[in-house]
Design a protein around this motif. Structure first.
Motif, mmCIF file in Angstrom:
data_model
loop_
_atom_site.group_PDB
_atom_site.id
_atom_site.type_symbol
_atom_site.label_atom_id
_atom_site.label_comp_id
_atom_site.label_asym_id
_atom_site.label_seq_id
_atom_site.Cartn_x
_atom_site.Cartn_y
_atom_site.Cartn_z
ATOM 1 N N HIS A 168 0.872 -1.177 0.000
ATOM 2 C CA HIS A 168 0.000 0.000 0.000
ATOM 3 C C HIS A 168 0.906 1.222 0.000
ATOM 4 C CE1 HIS A 168 -3.100 2.892 0.840
ATOM 5 N NE2 HIS A 168 -4.026 1.959 0.835
ATOM 6 N N LEU A 169 0.629 2.116 -0.949
ATOM 7 C CA LEU A 169 1.464 3.301 -1.126
ATOM 8 C C LEU A 169 0.634 4.560 -0.918
ATOM 9 C CD1 LEU A 169 4.160 4.638 -2.148
ATOM 10 C CD2 LEU A 169 3.167 4.537 -4.442
ATOM 11 N N TRP A 170 1.134 5.455 -0.060
ATOM 12 C CA TRP A 170 0.555 6.787 0.097
ATOM 13 C C TRP A 170 1.487 7.795 -0.569
ATOM 14 C CZ3 TRP A 170 0.232 3.069 3.819
ATOM 15 C CH2 TRP A 170 -1.032 2.799 4.340
ATOM 16 N N ARG A 171 0.958 8.578 -1.490
ATOM 17 C CA ARG A 171 1.734 9.599 -2.183
ATOM 18 C C ARG A 171 1.488 10.973 -1.552
ATOM 19 N NH1 ARG A 171 -0.705 7.084 -6.881
ATOM 20 N NH2 ARG A 171 0.796 5.921 -8.145
ATOM 21 N N ASN A 172 2.522 11.797 -1.621
ATOM 22 C CA ASN A 172 2.370 13.213 -1.293
ATOM 23 C C ASN A 172 1.740 13.416 0.087
ATOM 24 O OD1 ASN A 172 2.567 15.967 -1.791
ATOM 25 N ND2 ASN A 172 0.511 16.072 -2.668
ATOM 26 N N LEU A 173 2.397 12.880 1.090
ATOM 27 C CA LEU A 173 1.830 12.928 2.442
ATOM 28 C C LEU A 173 1.694 14.347 2.973
ATOM 29 C CD1 LEU A 173 3.690 9.944 4.133
ATOM 30 C CD2 LEU A 173 1.284 10.060 3.471
ATOM 31 N N PHE A 174 2.715 15.173 2.740
ATOM 32 C CA PHE A 174 2.739 16.514 3.337
ATOM 33 C C PHE A 174 2.885 17.619 2.289
ATOM 34 C CE2 PHE A 174 5.017 13.547 6.284
ATOM 35 C CZ PHE A 174 3.939 13.356 7.153
ATOM 36 N N GLY A 175 2.592 17.304 1.026
ATOM 37 C CA GLY A 175 2.609 18.331 -0.008
ATOM 38 C C GLY A 175 3.910 18.462 -0.756
ATOM 39 N N ARG A 224 5.401 3.681 1.843
ATOM 40 C CA ARG A 224 4.991 2.400 1.265
ATOM 41 C C ARG A 224 5.113 1.306 2.323
ATOM 42 N NH1 ARG A 224 6.160 -0.575 -4.406
ATOM 43 N NH2 ARG A 224 6.192 -2.731 -3.660
ATOM 44 N N LEU A 225 4.029 0.558 2.507
ATOM 45 C CA LEU A 225 4.014 -0.589 3.402
ATOM 46 C C LEU A 225 3.985 -1.864 2.569
ATOM 47 C CD1 LEU A 225 1.450 0.538 6.135
ATOM 48 C CD2 LEU A 225 3.934 0.857 6.099
ATOM 49 N N ASP A 226 4.856 -2.807 2.907
ATOM 50 C CA ASP A 226 4.948 -4.079 2.189
ATOM 51 C C ASP A 226 4.729 -5.228 3.152
ATOM 52 O OD1 ASP A 226 6.171 -3.722 -0.770
ATOM 53 O OD2 ASP A 226 7.000 -2.175 0.549
ATOM 54 N N ALA A 227 4.006 -6.236 2.698
ATOM 55 C CA ALA A 227 3.800 -7.460 3.482
ATOM 56 C C ALA A 227 3.998 -8.655 2.560
ATOM 57 C CB ALA A 227 2.415 -7.483 4.101
ATOM 58 N N ARG A 228 4.589 -9.702 3.108
ATOM 59 C CA ARG A 228 4.876 -10.875 2.277
ATOM 60 C C ARG A 228 4.759 -12.142 3.111
ATOM 61 N NH1 ARG A 228 9.491 -9.386 0.742
ATOM 62 N NH2 ARG A 228 10.838 -10.603 2.123
ATOM 63 N N VAL A 229 4.162 -13.172 2.512
ATOM 64 C CA VAL A 229 4.141 -14.528 3.069
ATOM 65 C C VAL A 229 4.700 -15.444 1.995
ATOM 66 C CG1 VAL A 229 2.759 -16.381 4.059
ATOM 67 C CG2 VAL A 229 2.111 -13.991 4.453
ATOM 68 N N ALA A 230 5.717 -16.214 2.327
ATOM 69 C CA ALA A 230 6.385 -17.040 1.327
ATOM 70 C C ALA A 230 6.616 -18.442 1.854
ATOM 71 C CB ALA A 230 7.711 -16.397 0.914
ATOM 72 N N GLY A 232 7.214 -4.479 6.309
ATOM 73 C CA GLY A 232 8.114 -3.340 6.363
ATOM 74 C C GLY A 232 7.480 -2.082 5.815
ATOM 75 N N GLY A 233 8.073 -0.968 6.163
ATOM 76 C CA GLY A 233 7.632 0.325 5.657
ATOM 77 C C GLY A 233 8.812 1.165 5.223
ATOM 78 N N THR A 234 8.621 1.908 4.122
ATOM 79 C CA THR A 234 9.677 2.770 3.597
ATOM 80 C C THR A 234 9.120 4.170 3.382
ATOM 81 O OG1 THR A 234 10.719 0.907 2.455
ATOM 82 C CG2 THR A 234 11.361 3.117 1.761
ATOM 83 N N PHE A 235 9.782 5.154 3.958
ATOM 84 C CA PHE A 235 9.407 6.564 3.802
ATOM 85 C C PHE A 235 10.461 7.246 2.939
ATOM 86 C CE2 PHE A 235 9.930 11.005 5.144
ATOM 87 C CZ PHE A 235 8.653 11.487 4.872
ATOM 88 N N THR A 236 10.002 7.951 1.913
ATOM 89 C CA THR A 236 10.910 8.652 0.994
ATOM 90 C C THR A 236 10.544 10.122 0.959
ATOM 91 O OG1 THR A 236 11.119 6.664 -0.372
ATOM 92 C CG2 THR A 236 11.812 8.750 -1.356
ATOM 93 N N LYS A 237 11.542 10.963 1.173
ATOM 94 C CA LYS A 237 11.361 12.417 1.083
ATOM 95 C C LYS A 237 12.237 12.938 -0.050
ATOM 96 C CE LYS A 237 10.646 16.780 2.042
ATOM 97 N NZ LYS A 237 11.274 17.278 0.788
ATOM 98 N N PRO A 238 11.638 13.214 -1.231
ATOM 99 C CA PRO A 238 12.436 13.731 -2.345
ATOM 100 C C PRO A 238 12.903 15.166 -2.095
ATOM 101 C CG PRO A 238 10.321 12.818 -3.077
ATOM 102 C CD PRO A 238 10.252 12.997 -1.596
#
Length: 624
Positions: free
Chosen positions: A321-328, A334-340, A356-362
């Motif tokens: 699940h990806l959230w774009r443009n959180l604060f403008g 991005r939250l990732d889940a996996r079962v293998a 896991g979760g990944t936060f990116t600030k361009p």
């Protein structure tokens, strides 16, 4: 006679599709406006008094030929298509250097140009297209007035029009004339003349001598500098941040390369459905050229699911699940889940779990620098050990160019491992740094170029009080053969080394293992390591992997692959080539717009006890 040349544009209609991971499936290319109310079937025979490229160009230009399996929209639709073919075929002849050709299109035995739109035609009607290309014309004289002076700056260098065939004695193709104009304009624009324009084009074909004289006049206009950038269309985005992300500086000399870079920077933000830089009609009296940046934002959320499978490692399911443009300012979470490792019979105790979760600030410090922070937790059972861990890292990623990416930062891990050494707990803190050099022509299905990656991780383990460092280097290269590269030879080499304490005091996830779909096919994932002499496998300090693939397209959509993979892991000395574990196999590729769908079957050539007899791998994209 004087010949006028024209360019034609095509606008694509919007389509609907199902999207996973940004990839579109089951596209609907139907056009509601294309519904045929009064079908007029027809059969077409095309005769070209030429062979080779000329014949192909004529056939490819004809809409009657391209659409012959579908009925036209009534007699009027068929005649409109036929009359359009006059223009299309003549343009194709011009493009091949034939300026004295004749085109006849007869519908029901009558020239299409002489038929009324409401004519009553047979069902189906016979259409005959006869094309005589006439003689081949060559350039007699070519003149480019106001041509830019060559520059010594390699970044501003533009090939001269002569390199495109615009020279005396060359075949007088209309496309060559247009290409010469493009090169002439680009040469001026690379030197800062943003409003360079073609003011006249005189093309005279002498049918008696079969020669063409061309005079192109360029108006370079004054030198320009970038003016203010105005942003329109933002809804949730901060317009000042968007402007800053272009990297365009007011007062800086105009450079089309900077404009292209600005566009790529905007695309990398992954928040715009469309982003377009439009120059003002005219420069100001101060020599500044303002720009309007028009954007259309994407929805704020996106999710996707995926799956992978191999006969050795089982089924894997994943979702994000990806959230774009959180604060403008284009921040992404991005939250990732996996079962293998899902296999039959079902045993949940053997499943692998990851979250896991990944936060990116361009735009951190520069438009090309991103702040990336990530946390994760996992429970994974490998053939040689099991791991329960939590990890985090924070660092910077910098796009030095389109081909070169640098990254670096700090990381922390808490792990519990169960392996041949028993149950052990580790805590590590360290740094990471890396560089990727990607000069492939396609990251999913490369046919030429090369790829290189270097990674270095110095770390300190707190429980045992040990310092260590891990380094890997990987290279890939590709060689295509034949027209459109139907045959490709691809190679991959990866080496790794780790310095530090004894193996018993190093976290297993820092040690090297080999095996699996992205390593040595035919063996289980991370099943190749160091044998302690009693048949027990541990990780090692040194890694050597190599792969070679021969890829061949059988049809436009189907390809076959043969491959050999090798890998070895050593404890205290670097591996020798004679000690490689080798797997070999064959594969099938189904080529789609997303890239090839991959099915590989591999067998271990020097299998040990516990290794599978064969392994099946399914995925998207080439193996490397």
């Amino acid at each position: 006679m004087c010949v006028a040349l024209a360019g034609f544009g095509v606008t694509a209609a919007p389509v609907a599709a199902f999207e996973i991971f940004g990839m579109k499936f089951f596209e609907d290319e139907s056009d509601a406006d294309a519904v045929i109310a009064d079908p007029q079937p027809y059969s077409v025979i095309i005769t070209v008094n030429a062979t080779g490229d000329v014949e192909s160009a004529v056939r490819n230009a004809s809409a009657l030929v391209a659409d012959q399996n579908e009925p036209a929209s009534g007699a009027a639709g068929l005649l409109a298509k036929a009359r359009g073919d006059y223009r299309r075929i003549v343009a194709a002849l011009y493009n091949e250097g034939h300026y004295g050709g004749t085109v006849s299109i007869r519908v029901g035995g009558v020239e299409a140009a002489n038929l009324a739109p409401d004519v009553d035609l047979p069902d189906p009607v016979d259409v005959a297209v006869v094309v005589d290309p006439g003689p081949l014309f060559r350039f007699s004289s070519v003149n480019l007035i106001n041509q830019a002076v060559p520059t010594s700056d390699p970044f501003d260098h533009v090939e001269p029009p002569l390199s495109a065939g615009f020279g005396t004695g060359e075949i007088a193709k209309s496309s060559v004339i247009l290409r010469a104009e493009q090169l002439a304009l680009e040469a001026w624009r690379q030197q800062g003349h943003a409003k360079a324009a073609i003011v006249s084009r005189d093309v005279v074909a002498d049918h008696a001598s079969q020669l063409v004289d061309v005079t192109i006049t360029v108006n370079p206009g004054p030198k320009a500098a970038f003016g203010a950038v105005t942003v329109t269309g933002t809804e949730r985005m901060d317009p000042e941040f968007v402007r800053r992300q272009t990297g365009l500086t007011e007062g800086e000399e105009y450079d089309p390369d900077e404009l292209a870079l600005a566009q790529r920077r905007l695309d990398r933000l992954e928040v715009f459905r469309a982003a377009r830089l439009e120059a003002a009609e005219a420069m100001g009296s101060d020599g500044l050229l303002p720009y309007n940046l028009i954007v259309q934002e994407l929805p704020g959320r996106r999710f996707g699911v995926g799956a992978n499978y191999s006969t050795v490692d089982g089924l894997g399911l994943e979702a994000f699940h990806l959230w774009r443009n959180l604060f403008g300012q284009a921040e992404r979470l991005r939250l990732d889940a996996r079962v293998a490792s899902i296999a039959w019979p079902i045993d949940t105790a053997q499943f692998d779990y990851f979250f896991g979760g990944t936060f990116t600030k361009p735009g951190m410090f520069t438009p090309d620098t991103d702040l990336v922070a990530a946390v994760s937790a996992e429970r994974t059972i490998y053939p040689t050990y099991s791991e329960t861990s939590a990890a985090g890292r924070v660092g910077l990623t910098h796009m030095l160019s389109d081909q070169i990416t640098l990254e670096g930062g700090t990381q922390f891990e808490i792990n519990r491992f169960d392996d041949v050494f028993g149950t052990r707990d580790f805590k590590t803190v360290g740094l990471y740094g890396g560089a990727v050099l990607d000069f492939r022509n396609d990251s999913v299905d490369a046919t030429s170029g090369w790829y290189g990656a270097v990674n270095l991780e110095p770390f300190y383990e707190l429980n045992y009080g040990n310092a260590a460092a891990r380094m890997t280097v990987e290279g890939r290269t590709y060689f295509g053969f034949g027209e459109d590269d139907p045959f490709v030879l691809a190679g991959r080499l990866k080496v790794g080394a780790l310095v530090g304490p004894s193996l018993a005091e190093i976290p297993p996830d820092k040690l090297f293992f080999a095996g699996g779909g992205g390593s040595v096919r035919g063996y289980g994932f991370k099943s190749i390591g160091v044998d302690n002499g009693a048949g027990v496998i541990t990780g090692g300090r040194y890694l050597l992997e190599a792969s070679i693939e021969a890829r061949a397209k059988v049809t436009e959509d189907i390809g076959v692959v043969g491959f050999v993979d090798g890998g070895y892991v050593a404890a205290d000395v670097f591996p020798a080539l004679t000690d490689l574990r080798i797997g070999a196999g064959v594969g099938v590729r189904y080529y789609t717009g997303l890239g090839p769908l991959r099915l590989d079957v591999a067998v271990p050539l020097n299998k040990r006890a516990g290794d599978p007899d064969y392994a099946l791998y399914v995925g998207i994209g080439q193996a490397f």
